[in-house]
Write a protein that holds these residues in place. Structure first.
Motif, PDB file in Angstrom:
ATOM      1  N   LEU A  20      88.032  56.163 -14.020  1.00 50.66           N
ATOM      2  CA  LEU A  20      88.883  57.051 -13.222  1.00 50.66           C
ATOM      3  C   LEU A  20      88.144  57.509 -11.972  1.00 50.66           C
ATOM      4  CD1 LEU A  20      91.549  58.588 -12.923  1.00 50.66           C
ATOM      5  CD2 LEU A  20      90.568  60.416 -14.311  1.00 50.66           C
ATOM      6  N   LYS A  21      86.864  57.863 -12.125  1.00 52.10           N
ATOM      7  CA  LYS A  21      86.067  58.287 -10.967  1.00 52.10           C
ATOM      8  C   LYS A  21      85.947  57.143  -9.954  1.00 52.10           C
ATOM      9  CE  LYS A  21      81.819  60.547  -9.537  1.00 52.10           C
ATOM     10  NZ  LYS A  21      82.119  60.293  -8.187  1.00 52.10           N
ATOM     11  N   GLN A  22      85.729  55.929 -10.434  1.00 53.17           N
ATOM     12  CA  GLN A  22      85.645  54.777  -9.530  1.00 53.17           C
ATOM     13  C   GLN A  22      86.987  54.554  -8.817  1.00 53.17           C
ATOM     14  OE1 GLN A  22      84.225  51.570 -11.975  1.00 53.17           O
ATOM     15  NE2 GLN A  22      82.081  52.223 -11.817  1.00 53.17           N
ATOM     16  N   ARG A  23      88.087  54.753  -9.546  1.00 55.31           N
ATOM     17  CA  ARG A  23      89.418  54.598  -8.937  1.00 55.31           C
ATOM     18  C   ARG A  23      89.643  55.673  -7.871  1.00 55.31           C
ATOM     19  NH1 ARG A  23      93.329  54.405 -13.360  1.00 55.31           N
ATOM     20  NH2 ARG A  23      93.762  56.603 -13.017  1.00 55.31           N
ATOM     21  N   ILE A  24      89.199  56.890  -8.134  1.00 58.37           N
ATOM     22  CA  ILE A  24      89.312  57.969  -7.138  1.00 58.37           C
ATOM     23  C   ILE A  24      88.507  57.610  -5.891  1.00 58.37           C
ATOM     24  CG2 ILE A  24      88.681  60.365  -6.623  1.00 58.37           C
ATOM     25  CD1 ILE A  24      89.300  61.001  -9.596  1.00 58.37           C
ATOM     26  N   ASP A  25      87.279  57.147  -6.104  1.00 58.54           N
ATOM     27  CA  ASP A  25      86.425  56.762  -4.974  1.00 58.54           C
ATOM     28  C   ASP A  25      87.044  55.622  -4.169  1.00 58.54           C
ATOM     29  OD1 ASP A  25      84.583  58.707  -5.708  1.00 58.54           O
ATOM     30  OD2 ASP A  25      83.226  57.284  -6.704  1.00 58.54           O
ATOM     31  N   ALA A  26      87.585  54.634  -4.856  1.00 58.56           N
ATOM     32  CA  ALA A  26      88.209  53.493  -4.175  1.00 58.56           C
ATOM     33  C   ALA A  26      89.451  53.937  -3.398  1.00 58.56           C
ATOM     34  CB  ALA A  26      88.568  52.407  -5.190  1.00 58.56           C
ATOM     35  N   THR A  27      90.241  54.813  -3.984  1.00 54.17           N
ATOM     36  CA  THR A  27      91.444  55.298  -3.307  1.00 54.17           C
ATOM     37  C   THR A  27      91.079  56.133  -2.084  1.00 54.17           C
ATOM     38  OG1 THR A  27      92.617  55.324  -5.434  1.00 54.17           O
ATOM     39  CG2 THR A  27      93.646  56.512  -3.625  1.00 54.17           C
ATOM     40  N   GLN A  28      90.022  56.940  -2.201  1.00 52.07           N
ATOM     41  CA  GLN A  28      89.568  57.724  -1.047  1.00 52.07           C
ATOM     42  C   GLN A  28      89.097  56.802   0.083  1.00 52.07           C
ATOM     43  OE1 GLN A  28      86.654  60.311  -2.928  1.00 52.07           O
ATOM     44  NE2 GLN A  28      88.095  62.040  -2.862  1.00 52.07           N
ATOM     45  N   LYS A  29      88.370  55.749  -0.269  1.00 52.40           N
ATOM     46  CA  LYS A  29      87.909  54.800   0.748  1.00 52.40           C
ATOM     47  C   LYS A  29      89.104  54.116   1.408  1.00 52.40           C
ATOM     48  CE  LYS A  29      84.967  50.769   1.561  1.00 52.40           C
ATOM     49  NZ  LYS A  29      85.640  50.540   2.798  1.00 52.40           N
ATOM     50  N   GLU A  30      90.079  53.716   0.593  1.00 56.04           N
ATOM     51  CA  GLU A  30      91.289  53.079   1.141  1.00 56.04           C
ATOM     52  C   GLU A  30      92.046  54.040   2.057  1.00 56.04           C
ATOM     53  OE1 GLU A  30      95.397  50.888  -0.372  1.00 56.04           O
ATOM     54  OE2 GLU A  30      93.944  51.584  -1.859  1.00 56.04           O
ATOM     55  N   CYS A  31      92.083  55.297   1.675  1.00 53.91           N
ATOM     56  CA  CYS A  31      92.753  56.323   2.487  1.00 53.91           C
ATOM     57  C   CYS A  31      92.048  56.475   3.842  1.00 53.91           C
ATOM     58  CB  CYS A  31      92.763  57.652   1.724  1.00 53.91           C
ATOM     59  SG  CYS A  31      93.834  58.908   2.415  1.00 53.91           S
ATOM     60  N   LEU A  32      90.720  56.498   3.812  1.00 52.93           N
ATOM     61  CA  LEU A  32      89.950  56.593   5.059  1.00 52.93           C
ATOM     62  C   LEU A  32      90.146  55.349   5.928  1.00 52.93           C
ATOM     63  CD1 LEU A  32      86.621  58.207   3.805  1.00 52.93           C
ATOM     64  CD2 LEU A  32      88.387  59.262   5.231  1.00 52.93           C
ATOM     65  N   ASP A  33      90.163  54.174   5.311  1.00 55.47           N
ATOM     66  CA  ASP A  33      90.390  52.937   6.063  1.00 55.47           C
ATOM     67  C   ASP A  33      91.778  52.945   6.713  1.00 55.47           C
ATOM     68  OD1 ASP A  33      87.872  52.044   5.340  1.00 55.47           O
ATOM     69  OD2 ASP A  33      88.597  50.714   3.742  1.00 55.47           O
ATOM     70  N   THR A  34      92.760  53.426   5.975  1.00 54.87           N
ATOM     71  CA  THR A  34      94.120  53.508   6.521  1.00 54.87           C
ATOM     72  C   THR A  34      94.173  54.514   7.665  1.00 54.87           C
ATOM     73  OG1 THR A  34      95.030  52.931   4.359  1.00 54.87           O
ATOM     74  CG2 THR A  34      96.548  53.903   5.936  1.00 54.87           C
ATOM     75  N   ALA A  35      93.472  55.620   7.525  1.00 48.15           N
ATOM     76  CA  ALA A  35      93.415  56.610   8.603  1.00 48.15           C
ATOM     77  C   ALA A  35      92.759  56.003   9.849  1.00 48.15           C
ATOM     78  CB  ALA A  35      92.652  57.850   8.141  1.00 48.15           C
ATOM     79  N   ASP A  36      91.705  55.216   9.657  1.00 48.04           N
ATOM     80  CA  ASP A  36      91.076  54.526  10.791  1.00 48.04           C
ATOM     81  C   ASP A  36      92.053  53.555  11.450  1.00 48.04           C
ATOM     82  OD1 ASP A  36      88.676  55.869  10.464  1.00 48.04           O
ATOM     83  OD2 ASP A  36      87.716  54.230   9.350  1.00 48.04           O
ATOM     84  N   GLU A  37      92.827  52.857  10.642  1.00 47.87           N
ATOM     85  CA  GLU A  37      93.829  51.931  11.169  1.00 47.87           C
ATOM     86  C   GLU A  37      94.873  52.687  11.997  1.00 47.87           C
ATOM     87  OE1 GLU A  37      96.980  48.566   9.488  1.00 47.87           O
ATOM     88  OE2 GLU A  37      95.534  49.470   8.105  1.00 47.87           O
ATOM     89  N   LYS A  38      95.276  53.858  11.511  1.00 44.94           N
ATOM     90  CA  LYS A  38      96.231  54.683  12.254  1.00 44.94           C
ATOM     91  C   LYS A  38      95.647  55.107  13.595  1.00 44.94           C
ATOM     92  CE  LYS A  38      98.018  58.206  10.256  1.00 44.94           C
ATOM     93  NZ  LYS A  38      98.204  59.397   9.426  1.00 44.94           N
ATOM     94  N   ILE A  39      94.392  55.525  13.581  1.00 48.74           N
ATOM     95  CA  ILE A  39      93.735  55.951  14.823  1.00 48.74           C
ATOM     96  C   ILE A  39      93.676  54.801  15.816  1.00 48.74           C
ATOM     97  CG2 ILE A  39      91.511  56.667  15.810  1.00 48.74           C
ATOM     98  CD1 ILE A  39      91.162  58.404  13.263  1.00 48.74           C
ATOM     99  N   ASN A  40      93.311  53.618  15.351  1.00 50.64           N
ATOM    100  CA  ASN A  40      93.262  52.451  16.239  1.00 50.64           C
ATOM    101  C   ASN A  40      94.633  52.125  16.804  1.00 50.64           C
ATOM    102  OD1 ASN A  40      90.497  52.086  15.911  1.00 50.64           O
ATOM    103  ND2 ASN A  40      90.750  50.713  14.173  1.00 50.64           N
TER     104      ASN A  40
END
Length: 161
Positions: free
Chosen positions: A91-111
């Protein structure tokens, strides 16, 4: 430099800081300039703009879904009595992966927004330059007409004496 002006081909320009003016009667250059400016104003592709805004909305929705998932998973992780179980580690690994995906998506939005802003800013700068050019051309034409009128008035006064 080729440019054009008004939608509908009215030949009139108005707006803040601009005086209403009809397309000049003399010379095909101003008429051609107005036609080309009109085409360039229409060149802002609304379909592309809508596509990019739709993509931005989709990215926003994806981030919202990921935030909800993170919140749910974090609540489950926090409520767990033992954090050392394989389930909690997963579950902790899934939370970490989802947070990373969220940050990547936010970067995509900024670009995406940065590119969109750059495109619109360049188009606005181009249109502003064309408006400045047109204003200068109109001022020169007004000065030439005033000089011609002054010459005509001066000639009539001399002939009337």
């Amino acid at each position: 430099m080729s440019m054009n002006f008004l939608p509908g081909g009215s030949g009139a320009i108005s707006g803040p800081g601009r005086r209403a003016a009809a397309a000049p009667a003399q010379g095909p250059d101003m008429s051609q300039y107005l036609e080309e400016f009109h085409k360039s104003v229409q060149y802002i592709p609304p379909a592309e703009l809508q596509r990019q805004l739709k993509l931005l909305r989709q990215l926003d929705e994806r981030v919202a879904e990921m935030r909800d998932k993170i919140s749910t998973d974090c609540a489950a992780y926090s409520a767990a009595k033992s954090k050392d179980t394989p389930e909690m580690q997963a579950l902790k690994q899934r939370i970490d992966a989802t947070q990373k995906e969220c940050l990547d998506t936010a970067d995509e939005k900024i670009n995406l927004v940065t590119n969109l802003y750059t495109q619109l800013e360049a188009k606005m700068r181009e249109l502003d330059d064309k408006m400045t050019f047109f204003d200068e051309a109109m001022m020169q034409q007004d000065q030439m007409q005033a000089a011609e009128e002054a010459e005509d008035d001066g000639g009539e006064r001399k002939a009337g004496r």
